[in-house]
Scaffold this motif. Structure first.
Motif, mmCIF file in Angstrom:
data_model
loop_
_atom_site.group_PDB
_atom_site.id
_atom_site.type_symbol
_atom_site.label_atom_id
_atom_site.label_comp_id
_atom_site.label_asym_id
_atom_site.label_seq_id
_atom_site.Cartn_x
_atom_site.Cartn_y
_atom_site.Cartn_z
ATOM 1 N N ARG A 35 0.745 -1.309 0.227
ATOM 2 C CA ARG A 35 -0.036 -0.018 0.064
ATOM 3 C C ARG A 35 0.837 1.401 -0.007
ATOM 4 N NH1 ARG A 35 -3.375 -0.352 5.241
ATOM 5 N NH2 ARG A 35 -1.702 -1.254 5.880
ATOM 6 N N ASP A 36 2.229 1.223 0.509
ATOM 7 C CA ASP A 36 2.732 2.523 0.656
ATOM 8 C C ASP A 36 3.812 2.736 -0.595
ATOM 9 O OD1 ASP A 36 4.847 4.254 1.639
ATOM 10 O OD2 ASP A 36 4.786 3.607 3.636
ATOM 11 N N GLU A 87 9.209 -4.541 -10.358
ATOM 12 C CA GLU A 87 7.968 -3.890 -10.564
ATOM 13 C C GLU A 87 7.371 -3.282 -9.507
ATOM 14 O OE1 GLU A 87 3.793 -4.392 -12.894
ATOM 15 O OE2 GLU A 87 5.605 -5.404 -13.485
ATOM 16 N N PRO A 88 7.162 -2.187 -8.940
ATOM 17 C CA PRO A 88 6.341 -1.764 -7.737
ATOM 18 C C PRO A 88 4.852 -1.623 -8.328
ATOM 19 C CG PRO A 88 7.608 0.160 -8.335
ATOM 20 C CD PRO A 88 8.095 -0.788 -9.373
ATOM 21 N N LEU A 89 3.941 -1.986 -7.443
ATOM 22 C CA LEU A 89 2.590 -1.991 -7.651
ATOM 23 C C LEU A 89 1.710 -1.600 -6.369
ATOM 24 C CD1 LEU A 89 0.006 -2.460 -9.284
ATOM 25 C CD2 LEU A 89 0.214 -4.993 -8.771
ATOM 26 N N THR A 90 1.452 -0.352 -6.257
ATOM 27 C CA THR A 90 0.809 0.053 -5.109
ATOM 28 C C THR A 90 -0.805 -0.122 -5.123
ATOM 29 O OG1 THR A 90 1.919 2.202 -5.014
ATOM 30 C CG2 THR A 90 0.076 2.323 -3.962
ATOM 31 N N ALA A 91 -1.195 -1.153 -4.269
ATOM 32 C CA ALA A 91 -2.648 -1.624 -4.187
ATOM 33 C C ALA A 91 -2.918 -1.960 -2.799
ATOM 34 C CB ALA A 91 -2.690 -3.013 -5.097
ATOM 35 N N ASP A 92 -4.241 -1.679 -2.252
ATOM 36 C CA ASP A 92 -4.802 -1.906 -1.157
ATOM 37 C C ASP A 92 -5.717 -3.165 -1.465
ATOM 38 O OD1 ASP A 92 -6.058 -2.210 1.268
ATOM 39 O OD2 ASP A 92 -6.461 -0.087 1.595
ATOM 40 N N LEU A 93 -5.357 -4.358 -0.927
ATOM 41 C CA LEU A 93 -6.346 -5.354 -1.080
ATOM 42 C C LEU A 93 -7.388 -5.448 -0.382
ATOM 43 C CD1 LEU A 93 -3.436 -8.171 -1.601
ATOM 44 C CD2 LEU A 93 -4.561 -6.546 -3.408
ATOM 45 N N GLU A 117 -8.602 -5.330 -8.082
ATOM 46 C CA GLU A 117 -8.652 -5.431 -9.522
ATOM 47 C C GLU A 117 -7.357 -4.935 -10.159
ATOM 48 O OE1 GLU A 117 -11.577 -2.383 -10.315
ATOM 49 O OE2 GLU A 117 -13.320 -3.771 -9.592
ATOM 50 N N ALA A 118 -6.427 -4.175 -9.386
ATOM 51 C CA ALA A 118 -5.090 -3.833 -10.152
ATOM 52 C C ALA A 118 -4.286 -5.114 -9.925
ATOM 53 C CB ALA A 118 -4.522 -2.918 -9.113
ATOM 54 N N HIS A 175 -7.344 -11.508 3.789
ATOM 55 C CA HIS A 175 -7.053 -12.736 4.002
ATOM 56 C C HIS A 175 -7.550 -13.790 3.298
ATOM 57 C CE1 HIS A 175 -5.241 -12.176 8.444
ATOM 58 N NE2 HIS A 175 -4.848 -11.269 7.592
ATOM 59 N N CYS A 176 -8.906 -13.698 2.757
ATOM 60 C CA CYS A 176 -9.606 -14.785 2.293
ATOM 61 C C CYS A 176 -9.884 -14.491 0.504
ATOM 62 C CB CYS A 176 -10.820 -14.986 2.872
ATOM 63 S SG CYS A 176 -10.515 -15.550 4.519
ATOM 64 N N GLU A 177 -10.773 -13.184 0.461
ATOM 65 C CA GLU A 177 -11.218 -12.734 -0.797
ATOM 66 C C GLU A 177 -9.870 -12.661 -1.833
ATOM 67 O OE1 GLU A 177 -13.746 -9.430 -3.405
ATOM 68 O OE2 GLU A 177 -14.114 -9.614 -0.893
ATOM 69 N N ALA A 178 -9.020 -11.806 -1.222
ATOM 70 C CA ALA A 178 -7.608 -11.575 -1.769
ATOM 71 C C ALA A 178 -6.982 -12.851 -2.359
ATOM 72 C CB ALA A 178 -6.767 -10.629 -1.112
ATOM 73 N N VAL A 179 -6.853 -13.838 -1.177
ATOM 74 C CA VAL A 179 -6.390 -15.162 -1.780
ATOM 75 C C VAL A 179 -6.814 -15.777 -2.908
ATOM 76 C CG1 VAL A 179 -5.909 -17.286 -0.918
ATOM 77 C CG2 VAL A 179 -5.185 -15.144 0.325
ATOM 78 N N LEU A 180 -8.478 -15.702 -2.822
ATOM 79 C CA LEU A 180 -9.217 -16.234 -3.871
ATOM 80 C C LEU A 180 -9.050 -15.926 -5.117
ATOM 81 C CD1 LEU A 180 -11.484 -18.250 -4.790
ATOM 82 C CD2 LEU A 180 -13.148 -16.439 -3.695
ATOM 83 N N ARG A 181 -9.153 -14.555 -5.150
ATOM 84 C CA ARG A 181 -9.212 -13.604 -6.361
ATOM 85 C C ARG A 181 -7.771 -13.780 -7.099
ATOM 86 N NH1 ARG A 181 -12.905 -8.292 -5.632
ATOM 87 N NH2 ARG A 181 -12.026 -7.872 -7.908
#
Length: 252
Positions: A33-34, A54-60, A67-68, A107-113
């Motif tokens: 995120r940072d 490659e840095p990828l800023t994203a809040d899961l 989506e990113a 912990h769950c939705e992000a791992v699934l997606r």
């Protein structure tokens, strides 16, 4: 060069995975995120190991962040490390429901997606791996955190059964106490945890990558934790859960 995408990549086990994989010759996609911390980490790894980062800023915990991450994974990676996670400052009913839901999302939705986004390309190439970082807490009752990590273990095992040996391996990594920023960020007082129960980050990384290569479904680093999980399966569940609930559950 192979490419690995690591979530929660600027601290704790995520940063340790990044260093180890860079030293092994992986190009990296670091997700966190940072932005400022991401860019510093990326520059350090490029300079030290000579790999592309490659840095990828994203809040899961947000739709935009998920989506990113999915979009980048669909471009193809060889290894996905679903490491992002956090603890709560308090026990169930003392934690706002919105914070518990946020934990389930990370912990769950992000791992699934993210697993779902990465697998099609891996299966098409018939090679690749996914490490879903869970916890020894998955085998005991520890509120929403333990429940979410139990889901990660069950999900990882189910995905592997459904893949049926198609050149891609999915594994749950279940460390115990590791000295990282995790406990400090959650406000946990871990001063009473015996030294025997602390694991070195590099031991966890070595065990996880070795077990992934060997096709292990659930990796529990450290002989002490293998014993704890084994004994926990033998003693009454209520006793095991009471002991687990007390360990590391004091808050500053």
């Amino acid at each position: 060069m192979p490419t690995a995408l690591i979530t929660g990549a600027t601290a704790g086990l995520g940063a340790a995975f990044a260093r180890r994989l860079a030293s092994d010759g992986f190009d990296l996609v670091l997700l966190a995120r940072d932005t400022a911390r991401l860019e510093r980490s990326a520059a350090e790894l490029r300079d030290r190991y000579g790999v592309d980062v490659e840095p990828l800023t994203a809040d899961l915990s947000t739709d935009a962040g998920l989506e990113a991450a999915e979009e980048r994974l669909r471009k193809g990676v060889d290894l996905l490390v679903n490491n992002a996670g956090f603890g709560q400052q308090g026990v169930y009913l003392n934690v706002p429901v919105a914070d518990e839901v946020r934990m389930l999302r990370v912990h769950c939705e992000a791992v699934l997606r993210l697993t779902s986004a990465a697998l099609p390309g891996m299966l098409e190439r018939r090679k690749g791996g996914i490490i879903n970082v869970a916890s020894v807490a998955a085998f005991f009752s520890r509120g929403t955190y333990g429940a979410s990590k139990a889901w990660v273990v069950s999900f990882s095992q189910a995905v592997m059964r459904d893949l049926g040996g198609r050149g891609v391996h999915v594994m749950a990594l279940c460390p115990g106490f590791v000295r990282t920023e995790f406990h400090e960020r959650a406000g946990m007082d871990v001063s009473g945890i015996p030294g025997l129960l602390w694991l070195d980050q590099n031991l966890v990384i070595d065990a996880g990558l070795r077990d992934l290569r060997r096709g292990v479904g659930v990796s529990v680093p450290g002989l002490q934790y293998k014993a704890i999980v084994g004994v926990g399966n033998l003693i009454p569940r209520g006793v095991a859960d009471r002991l687990s609930s007390r360990a590391g559950r004091r808050f500053d």
